[in-house]
Scaffold this motif. Structure first.
Motif, PDB file in Angstrom:
ATOM      1  N   PRO A 130       0.794  -1.236   0.000  1.00 21.31           N
ATOM      2  CA  PRO A 130       0.000   0.000   0.000  1.00 21.31           C
ATOM      3  C   PRO A 130       0.822   1.280   0.000  1.00 21.31           C
ATOM      4  N   SER A 131       1.933   1.295   0.713  1.00 21.92           N
ATOM      5  CA  SER A 131       2.747   2.516   0.770  1.00 21.92           C
ATOM      6  C   SER A 131       3.307   2.874  -0.601  1.00 21.92           C
ATOM      7  N   PHE A 132       3.775   1.867  -1.339  1.00 19.14           N
ATOM      8  CA  PHE A 132       4.333   2.154  -2.664  1.00 19.14           C
ATOM      9  C   PHE A 132       3.223   2.376  -3.683  1.00 19.14           C
ATOM     10  N   ALA A 133       2.138   1.631  -3.570  1.00 13.13           N
ATOM     11  CA  ALA A 133       1.008   1.848  -4.482  1.00 13.13           C
ATOM     12  C   ALA A 133       0.518   3.291  -4.391  1.00 13.13           C
ATOM     13  N   ARG A 134       0.513   3.838  -3.181  1.00 10.94           N
ATOM     14  CA  ARG A 134       0.115   5.236  -3.010  1.00 10.94           C
ATOM     15  C   ARG A 134       1.090   6.171  -3.715  1.00 10.94           C
ATOM     16  N   ALA A 135       2.392   5.918  -3.560  1.00  8.89           N
ATOM     17  CA  ALA A 135       3.394   6.767  -4.214  1.00  8.89           C
ATOM     18  C   ALA A 135       3.274   6.690  -5.732  1.00  8.89           C
ATOM     19  N   VAL A 136       3.034   5.494  -6.255  1.00  5.29           N
ATOM     20  CA  VAL A 136       2.866   5.328  -7.705  1.00  5.29           C
ATOM     21  C   VAL A 136       1.660   6.116  -8.197  1.00  5.29           C
ATOM     22  N   ASP A 137       0.557   6.027  -7.478  1.00  9.10           N
ATOM     23  CA  ASP A 137      -0.653   6.745  -7.891  1.00  9.10           C
ATOM     24  C   ASP A 137      -0.448   8.255  -7.851  1.00  9.10           C
ATOM     25  N   GLU A 138       0.263   8.743  -6.844  1.00  9.12           N
ATOM     26  CA  GLU A 138       0.503  10.186  -6.744  1.00  9.12           C
ATOM     27  C   GLU A 138       1.376  10.691  -7.887  1.00  9.12           C
ATOM     28  N   ALA A 139       2.183   9.806  -8.455  1.00  4.97           N
ATOM     29  CA  ALA A 139       3.087  10.207  -9.535  1.00  4.97           C
ATOM     30  C   ALA A 139       2.467  10.075 -10.925  1.00  4.97           C
ATOM     31  N   ARG A 140       1.309   9.454 -11.025  1.00 10.43           N
ATOM     32  CA  ARG A 140       0.725   9.197 -12.353  1.00 10.43           C
ATOM     33  C   ARG A 140       0.576  10.457 -13.216  1.00 10.43           C
ATOM     34  N   PRO A 141       0.166  11.596 -12.675  1.00  7.27           N
ATOM     35  CA  PRO A 141      -0.008  12.763 -13.537  1.00  7.27           C
ATOM     36  C   PRO A 141       1.283  13.227 -14.216  1.00  7.27           C
ATOM     37  N   TYR A 142       2.421  12.791 -13.705  1.00  9.89           N
ATOM     38  CA  TYR A 142       3.694  13.261 -14.235  1.00  9.89           C
ATOM     39  C   TYR A 142       4.320  12.295 -15.240  1.00  9.89           C
ATOM     40  N   ARG A 143       3.635  11.234 -15.588  1.00  6.67           N
ATOM     41  CA  ARG A 143       4.222  10.231 -16.483  1.00  6.67           C
ATOM     42  C   ARG A 143       4.644  10.773 -17.848  1.00  6.67           C
ATOM     43  N   PRO A 144       3.984  11.795 -18.388  1.00  9.21           N
ATOM     44  CA  PRO A 144       4.471  12.340 -19.657  1.00  9.21           C
ATOM     45  C   PRO A 144       5.899  12.881 -19.582  1.00  9.21           C
ATOM     46  N   LEU A 145       6.421  13.116 -18.381  1.00  8.71           N
ATOM     47  CA  LEU A 145       7.786  13.613 -18.236  1.00  8.71           C
ATOM     48  C   LEU A 145       8.831  12.536 -18.532  1.00  8.71           C
TER      49      LEU A 145
END
Length: 217
Positions: A193-208
Motif C-alpha cells: 500500500p505505501s508504494f502503491a500510493r506513491a505510484v498513484d501520486e506520480a501518475r499525472p507526471y508520467r508524460p515527463l
C-alpha cells in the motif's frame, strides 16, 4: 513543528522516502519542488539542489537513506525499517546500497542520456548501463529465490529502495522473463500500500518520462 519534505512525486529517491513515511503513517508537510520558488527554498537548505530534503524542527536532513534512518531514530513507528540487530541491519544497508548503486544509477544513466541533445548522447555509456542492469537483475534473481522481501521476512529500508528503482528500471531496461523472481518481487512491491500510493501520486507526471511509459503499471 511538523516534518516538512521537499520532494517531487515522480522522483524515485523521493518515493523511497515517501514509502517510509507512509509505512508508519507519519504526518508531514509536502513541499512539492515544481517551481522556481520551491527550488529557491530547497537551494537555501541544500545548495546542491538535490531532493528529497527533510526539515525536522529546524534540522535539515539530506539523502534518502539518511532521511529514513533519521525517521526511525526520531519518529519511530510500528514498522521498523532498519532492524535493531546490528548484523541484520548491516544486511539491510548493504541491499540498500545495491539498489542505489547497481539498479538506480545505471537506470538513471539511460534516462539522463535521452534528455541530452542528440549530439551529446553517449551510446557506449548506455550500453554499459544496460549491461550493469542485466548483471544486477541476474544477481537479484538468485537472491530473491526464497525471499518475500529483500532482507527476508520483514519489509525494510532495502525494499523502500527497491520499489521505485525496480519500477523505473523495468521501464528503462525491461526485466526479462528469465528473471522470474525479480519480476515477482517487483509485483509484490507494487501491491504494497505505501508504494502503491506513491505510484498513484506520480501518475499525472508520467508524460515527463523521456523514454515513453509502457502500457502497464
Amino acid at each position: 513543528m511538523a516534518l516538512k519534505l521537499y520532494a517531487h512525486p515522480f522522483s524515485s529517491y523521493c518515493q523511497k522516502v515517501l514509502i517510509a513515511l507512509y509505512e508508519n503513517a507519519l504526518p508531514f508537510e509536502w513541499r512539492v519542488v515544481d517551481s522556481a520558488e520551491a527550488m529557491a527554498e530547497l537551494a537555501a537548505l541544500w545548495p546542491l539542489k538535490r531532493f528529497p530534503v527533510l526539515v525536522d524542527e529546524g534540522r535539515t536532513v539530506v539523502e534518502a537513506s539518511i532521511i529514513i534512518e533519521h525517521l526511525q531514530l526520531y519518529h519511530p513507528g510500528p514498522v521498523r525499517l532498519i532492524p535493531e540487530d546490528a548484523r541484520a541491519a548491516l544486511e539491510v544497508r548493504t541491499l540498500d546500497r545495491f539498489f542505489d548503486n547497481y539498479v538506480s544509477t545505471p537506470q538513471q544513466k539511460i534516462v539522463f542520456n535521452q534528455l541530452r541533445p542528440e549530439a551529446n548522447r553517449d551510446p557506449y555509456g548506455v550500453t554499459e548501463a544496460r549491461t550493469q542492469l542485466e548483471m544486477a537483475y541476474g544477481w537479484l534473481d538468485g537472491w530473491m529465490a526464497e525471499r518475500e522481501w529483500a532482507a527476508g521476512r520483514d519489509f525494510s529500508l532495502a525494499d523502500c529502495a527497491a520499489a521505485p528503482f525496480l519500477f523505473y528500471a523495468d521501464w528503462s531496461h525491461p526485466i526479462d522473463s528469465r528473471f522470474a523472481n525479480v519480476r515477482a518481487y517487483r509485483q509484490r512491491l507494487l501491491k504494497r500500500p505505501s508504494f502503491a500510493r506513491a505510484v498513484d501520486e506520480a501518475r499525472p507526471y508520467r508524460p515527463l518520462f523521456p523514454l515513453g511509459v509502457p502500457d502497464r503499471d
